[in-house]
Design an enzyme around this catalytic site. Structure first.
Site, PDB file in Angstrom:
ATOM      1  N   CYS A   1       0.840  -1.254  -0.075  1.00  0.00           N
ATOM      2  CA  CYS A   1      -0.129  -0.089   0.024  1.00  0.00           C
ATOM      3  C   CYS A   1       0.784   1.260   0.085  1.00  0.00           C
ATOM      4  O   CYS A   1       2.127   1.298   0.345  1.00  0.00           O
ATOM      5  CB  CYS A   1      -1.016   0.081   1.228  1.00  0.00           C
ATOM      6  SG  CYS A   1      -1.706  -1.520   1.474  1.00  0.00           S
TER       7      CYS A   1
ATOM      8  N   ARG B   1       3.740   0.318  -6.647  1.00  0.00           N
ATOM      9  CA  ARG B   1       3.807  -0.650  -5.473  1.00  0.00           C
ATOM     10  C   ARG B   1       2.561  -1.635  -5.906  1.00  0.00           C
ATOM     11  O   ARG B   1       2.725  -2.768  -5.181  1.00  0.00           O
ATOM     12  CB  ARG B   1       3.593   0.219  -4.416  1.00  0.00           C
ATOM     13  CG  ARG B   1       4.767   0.892  -3.686  1.00  0.00           C
ATOM     14  CD  ARG B   1       4.429   1.944  -2.657  1.00  0.00           C
ATOM     15  NE  ARG B   1       5.523   2.539  -2.055  1.00  0.00           N
ATOM     16  CZ  ARG B   1       5.731   2.355  -0.821  1.00  0.00           C
ATOM     17  NH1 ARG B   1       4.979   1.574   0.031  1.00  0.00           N
ATOM     18  NH2 ARG B   1       6.927   2.872  -0.131  1.00  0.00           N
TER      19      ARG B   1
ATOM     20  N   TRP C   1      -3.564  -2.293  -1.036  1.00  0.00           N
ATOM     21  CA  TRP C   1      -3.576  -3.614  -1.680  1.00  0.00           C
ATOM     22  C   TRP C   1      -4.548  -4.569  -0.621  1.00  0.00           C
ATOM     23  O   TRP C   1      -3.928  -4.806   0.634  1.00  0.00           O
ATOM     24  CB  TRP C   1      -2.053  -4.208  -1.794  1.00  0.00           C
ATOM     25  CG  TRP C   1      -1.944  -5.335  -2.438  1.00  0.00           C
ATOM     26  CD1 TRP C   1      -2.312  -5.821  -3.595  1.00  0.00           C
ATOM     27  CD2 TRP C   1      -1.140  -6.548  -1.824  1.00  0.00           C
ATOM     28  NE1 TRP C   1      -1.698  -7.099  -3.916  1.00  0.00           N
ATOM     29  CE2 TRP C   1      -1.652  -7.597  -2.896  1.00  0.00           C
ATOM     30  CE3 TRP C   1      -0.998  -7.035  -0.825  1.00  0.00           C
ATOM     31  CZ2 TRP C   1      -0.976  -8.892  -2.721  1.00  0.00           C
ATOM     32  CZ3 TRP C   1      -0.320  -8.274  -0.389  1.00  0.00           C
ATOM     33  CH2 TRP C   1      -0.375  -9.197  -1.609  1.00  0.00           C
TER      34      TRP C   1
ATOM     35  N   ASN D   1      -1.157   1.028   6.158  1.00  0.00           N
ATOM     36  CA  ASN D   1      -0.371  -0.088   5.541  1.00  0.00           C
ATOM     37  C   ASN D   1      -0.035  -1.385   6.600  1.00  0.00           C
ATOM     38  O   ASN D   1       0.352  -0.930   7.607  1.00  0.00           O
ATOM     39  CB  ASN D   1       0.780   0.488   5.072  1.00  0.00           C
ATOM     40  CG  ASN D   1       0.710   1.316   3.834  1.00  0.00           C
ATOM     41  OD1 ASN D   1      -0.389   1.735   3.258  1.00  0.00           O
ATOM     42  ND2 ASN D   1       1.949   2.035   3.508  1.00  0.00           N
ATOM     43  N   GLY D   2      -0.383  -2.390   5.947  1.00  0.00           N
ATOM     44  CA  GLY D   2       0.198  -3.491   6.620  1.00  0.00           C
ATOM     45  C   GLY D   2      -1.234  -4.372   7.246  1.00  0.00           C
ATOM     46  O   GLY D   2      -2.035  -4.328   6.850  1.00  0.00           O
TER      47      GLY D   2
ATOM     48  N   GLU E   1      13.364 -18.591 -12.615  1.00  0.00           N
ATOM     49  CA  GLU E   1      12.918 -17.106 -12.772  1.00  0.00           C
ATOM     50  C   GLU E   1      11.849 -16.978 -14.004  1.00  0.00           C
ATOM     51  O   GLU E   1      10.799 -16.116 -14.060  1.00  0.00           O
ATOM     52  CB  GLU E   1      14.034 -16.385 -12.763  1.00  0.00           C
ATOM     53  CG  GLU E   1      14.017 -14.796 -13.465  1.00  0.00           C
ATOM     54  CD  GLU E   1      13.037 -14.061 -12.357  1.00  0.00           C
ATOM     55  OE1 GLU E   1      12.775 -12.773 -12.719  1.00  0.00           O
ATOM     56  OE2 GLU E   1      12.452 -14.617 -11.304  1.00  0.00           O
TER      57      GLU E   1
ATOM     58  N   LYS F   1       8.174 -15.433 -14.129  1.00  0.00           N
ATOM     59  CA  LYS F   1       7.921 -14.327 -14.914  1.00  0.00           C
ATOM     60  C   LYS F   1       6.588 -14.422 -15.679  1.00  0.00           C
ATOM     61  O   LYS F   1       5.756 -13.538 -15.684  1.00  0.00           O
ATOM     62  CB  LYS F   1       8.830 -13.869 -15.826  1.00  0.00           C
ATOM     63  CG  LYS F   1      10.084 -13.033 -15.198  1.00  0.00           C
ATOM     64  CD  LYS F   1       9.737 -11.666 -14.868  1.00  0.00           C
ATOM     65  CE  LYS F   1      10.316 -10.967 -13.985  1.00  0.00           C
ATOM     66  NZ  LYS F   1      10.171 -11.692 -12.376  1.00  0.00           N
TER      67      LYS F   1
ATOM     68  N   GLU G   1       3.433 -14.618 -13.375  1.00  0.00           N
ATOM     69  CA  GLU G   1       3.376 -13.236 -12.738  1.00  0.00           C
ATOM     70  C   GLU G   1       2.459 -12.293 -13.718  1.00  0.00           C
ATOM     71  O   GLU G   1       1.499 -11.754 -13.384  1.00  0.00           O
ATOM     72  CB  GLU G   1       4.750 -12.540 -12.663  1.00  0.00           C
ATOM     73  CG  GLU G   1       5.207 -12.828 -11.118  1.00  0.00           C
ATOM     74  CD  GLU G   1       6.643 -12.088 -11.163  1.00  0.00           C
ATOM     75  OE1 GLU G   1       6.690 -11.721  -9.949  1.00  0.00           O
ATOM     76  OE2 GLU G   1       7.389 -12.055 -11.945  1.00  0.00           O
TER      77      GLU G   1
ATOM     78  N   HIS H   1      12.503 -37.518 -12.736  1.00  0.00           N
ATOM     79  CA  HIS H   1      12.289 -37.987 -11.454  1.00  0.00           C
ATOM     80  C   HIS H   1      10.950 -37.915 -11.230  1.00  0.00           C
ATOM     81  O   HIS H   1      10.592 -37.524  -9.970  1.00  0.00           O
ATOM     82  CB  HIS H   1      13.404 -37.571 -10.566  1.00  0.00           C
ATOM     83  CG  HIS H   1      14.654 -38.188 -10.636  1.00  0.00           C
ATOM     84  ND1 HIS H   1      15.150 -39.381 -10.303  1.00  0.00           N
ATOM     85  CD2 HIS H   1      15.704 -37.538 -11.221  1.00  0.00           C
ATOM     86  CE1 HIS H   1      16.209 -39.634 -10.568  1.00  0.00           C
ATOM     87  NE2 HIS H   1      16.853 -38.658 -11.174  1.00  0.00           N
TER      88      HIS H   1
ATOM     89  N   LYS I   1       4.297  -4.712  -5.622  1.00  0.00           N
ATOM     90  CA  LYS I   1       5.735  -4.564  -6.136  1.00  0.00           C
ATOM     91  C   LYS I   1       6.535  -4.845  -5.029  1.00  0.00           C
ATOM     92  O   LYS I   1       7.482  -5.537  -4.973  1.00  0.00           O
ATOM     93  CB  LYS I   1       5.873  -2.833  -6.307  1.00  0.00           C
ATOM     94  CG  LYS I   1       7.200  -2.543  -6.768  1.00  0.00           C
ATOM     95  CD  LYS I   1       7.783  -3.432  -8.062  1.00  0.00           C
ATOM     96  CE  LYS I   1       9.187  -3.352  -8.487  1.00  0.00           C
ATOM     97  NZ  LYS I   1       9.729  -4.225  -9.662  1.00  0.00           N
TER      98      LYS I   1
END
Length: 607
Positions: free
Chosen positions: A2, A27, A74, A98-99, A479, A483, A486, A502, A602
């Site tokens: 946030c 963010r 958020w 925030n939080g 990675e 990506k 996301e 395996h 973010k």
């Protein structure tokens, strides 16, 4: 993560608050709102969804007032609706937060039993009710906040304005960043220096447990025991202009294209070209005494740490533990006193990583941090600060910060190897030469953007995608899969190539693209052998390699992506480009929101 902005201005502040929120869009958020004080009343505008929705609301219903707070949310407690959007108003107080308030449920039950009514599902409204109740009992705003703060458990940054005191904002932080800004006849608060850059360069960072009473002329700061304290006023150095996409369609693409220059900027701080040496920002830091390294990070930064584990052990022969930050403390790690704990974070504020850092500090570890924000909480708590110099990264999916992290970690690995007597002057010279080649090699990799765009349809239409690699290409496979997940919302997984047989090879059929990362070199033949096992089972292979690798193993693949031939040391930096571009173009073909993908922020400042 946030965002918070607050202004005690000399004129109307709604427009500047909205501009501050725009600077915090990077963010991530799912609703936004602004509250001001005007003619003895708190007025508010809120909207779910994009910030543009709030802009339309403000255009239709302007907000007057010279004191205000603003917020991008958020969602945690309660969905992303207008009712749950901040600011919340209860009685004579309006609050943004925030939080997470971890003990909000018993507090809410207490307040309901006291006859209070809730209009949202958020934990934030609990704080507003607690403060409002203290005001109703006769406390002034400062005393009300000082009474409520010790009752809140969790991680939070709070800002409050009060109907009866239009010359006052109160801010508080515990586990989430908050900054106050000093102006001329105006004062400010914000989530970070970037939010305040157009308003002031003179800022102070609230420390853990601090709260502040802000007027137009003064800023009083108190610690968690309500004792007045001084926090140093510094120059932020943050850019005052809003970062632009330039001629690129998305911030993510712009930031991918910035990688050659930002890697060059970063390495300039770590390479002494005239002496052919690798250096550190704190040259007298004793790496020679390090017997063990513990690397802790989240998400993309974790994969950078995974590459570093290979480098530290191969070059310096120092054992390395690697942990996901969200799990680190809970496995009760055994840490040798005097070990080096290395934390990697783009923002320097990630809650899990910051908590892990403080745990390691309590275990008497030396603390090193690789961060892109040198004024962040992690940076300020480090013994060894290793900045990445990537500049502001707006796209939620990290690109240039990741590649800069790799550059810094390669330099640190070389320093560690030299300090441990494992690196000769000739070998160090070679490392400097190869690292110095990285920006040009990244630029050469970008030349294949159009080719990657043309073949992205082979991935964009898939439901599932697999990535494979060996050695340092294994973290790149992870990675690449991250990506793609996301920003395109395609299910993807990365595997060590030798592990396919395996279990994961059971997933192979002619509907699953398999992306193989295999630069020519010592592990190439082994990786190609695993690739052939996939092809033998009908797998549709996309091979990412250099010219020699494509010539050797490209036949029969549904697509190939040719990269410049590079030394294995810088291959992870260079091969990040094609996996980033492939994810980007697949997402564009699918029509997703590339820069602000759903459900993501973010920087994650809650655990």
């Amino acid at each position: 993560m946030c965002g918070i902005v607050g202004i005690l201005g000399r004129g109307e502040v709604a427009t500047r608050l909205f501009e501050g929120l725009k600077r915090l869009e990077y963010r991530g958020y799912d609703s936004a709102g602004i509250a001001t004080i005007h003619d003895g009343a708190i007025e508010r505008r809120r909207a779910a969804g994009k910030l543009a929705n709030l802009g339309e609301r403000l255009a239709a219903e302007p907000l007057a007032g010279a004191t205000g707070i603003a917020h991008t949310r958020w969602a945690t407690h309660g969905g992303p609706t207008e009712d749950n959007a901040h600011p919340h108003i209860v009685g004579d107080v309006s609050i943004v937060h925030n939080g997470i308030i971890e003990n909000f449920k018993p507090l809410r039950e207490e307040l309901i039993a006291d006859g209070r009514t809730f209009l949202s599902e958020t934990d934030t409204e609990v704080v507003a009710h607690l403060v409002a109740r203290e005001l109703e009992r006769g406390a002034d705003p400062r005393a009300a906040v000082a009474t409520v703060l010790p009752r809140l458990h969790g991680a939070f940054a709070l800002a409050a304005l009060f109907r009866n005191e239009p010359d006052l904002l109160i801010a508080a932080r515990l586990g989430a960043p908050l900054t106050v800004g000093y102006g001329e006849g105006e004062n400010y608060l914000g989530s970070d220096a970037h939010a305040l850059a157009p308003l002031t360069q003179r800022i102070a960072y609230l420390e853990e447990g601090d709260w502040a009473a802000i007027t137009r002329e003064t800023i009083e700061i108190f610690d968690r025991d309500n004792r007045p304290v001084e926090r140093p006023i510094v120059l932020s150095g943050a850019q005052s202009e809003v970062v632009s996409k330039g001629n690129h369609a998305h911030f993510m693409l712009k930031e991918i294209y910035e990688q050659p220059i930002v890697v060059a900027q970063t390495l300039r701080s770590y390479l002494q070209r005239m002496e052919d040496r690798v250096t550190l920002p704190i040259p007298d830091f004793d790496l020679g005494a390090v017997r063990r390294v513990t690397i802790v990070a989240c998400g993309t930064s974790f994969y950078a740490g995974m590459v570093a584990k290979y480098w530290f052990e191969q070059f310096a022969r120092v054992p390395v533990d690697l942990d996901v930050a969200s799990e680190f403390r809970y496995r009760q790690p055994v840490m040798e006193e005097g070990g080096l704990a290395l934390f990697i974070s783009q923002s320097g504020e990630t809650a899990d990583t910051l908590a892990a850092l403080r745990h390691a500090r309590a275990e008497r570890q030396k603390i090193a941090v690789v961060v892109n924000v040198p004024t962040s909480s992690m940076a300020r708590e480090a013994d060894l600060l290793l900045p990445t110099h990537a500049g502001p990264e707006i796209g939620v999916a990290s690109t240039k910060a990741f590649v800069c992290q790799l550059g810094v970690l390669a330099a640190l690995a070389a320093n560690l190897a030299r300090a441990k007597g494992r690196l000769s002057a000739a070998e160090e010279k070679e490392i400097v030469r190869h690292l110095a080649e990285a920006p040009a090699s990244l630029n050469a990799a970008l030349a294949y953007d159009e080719t990657i765009a043309e073949m992205a349809h082979t991935v964009a239409g898939a439901r599932d995608v697999l990535y494979m690699g060996r050695g340092t290409d294994y973290p790149l496979a992870l990675e690449g899969a991250l990506k793609l997940k996301e920003i395109s919302y395609i299910h993807a997984e990365g595997y060590a190539a030798g592990e396919m047989k395996h279990g994961p090879i059971a997933l192979i059929d002619d509907l699953v693209p398999v992306i193989v990362i295999a630069p020519s070199g010592p592990l190439f033949d082994k990786t190609v052998s695993n690739m052939q096992e996939v092809r033998a089972r009908g797998g549709r292979v996309i091979l990412i390699s250099d010219y020699d690798g494509i010539q050797t193993a490209g036949e029969g693949c549904i697509a190939t992506i040719t990269m410049p031939k590079v030394h294995p040391l810088i291959a992870p930096l260079v091969y990040a480009v094609p996996v980033q571009l492939l994810a980007y173009h697949a997402a564009v073909l699918k029509g997703t929101d590339v820069d602000q993908p759903r459900n993501l922020a973010k920087s994650v400042t809650v655990e």
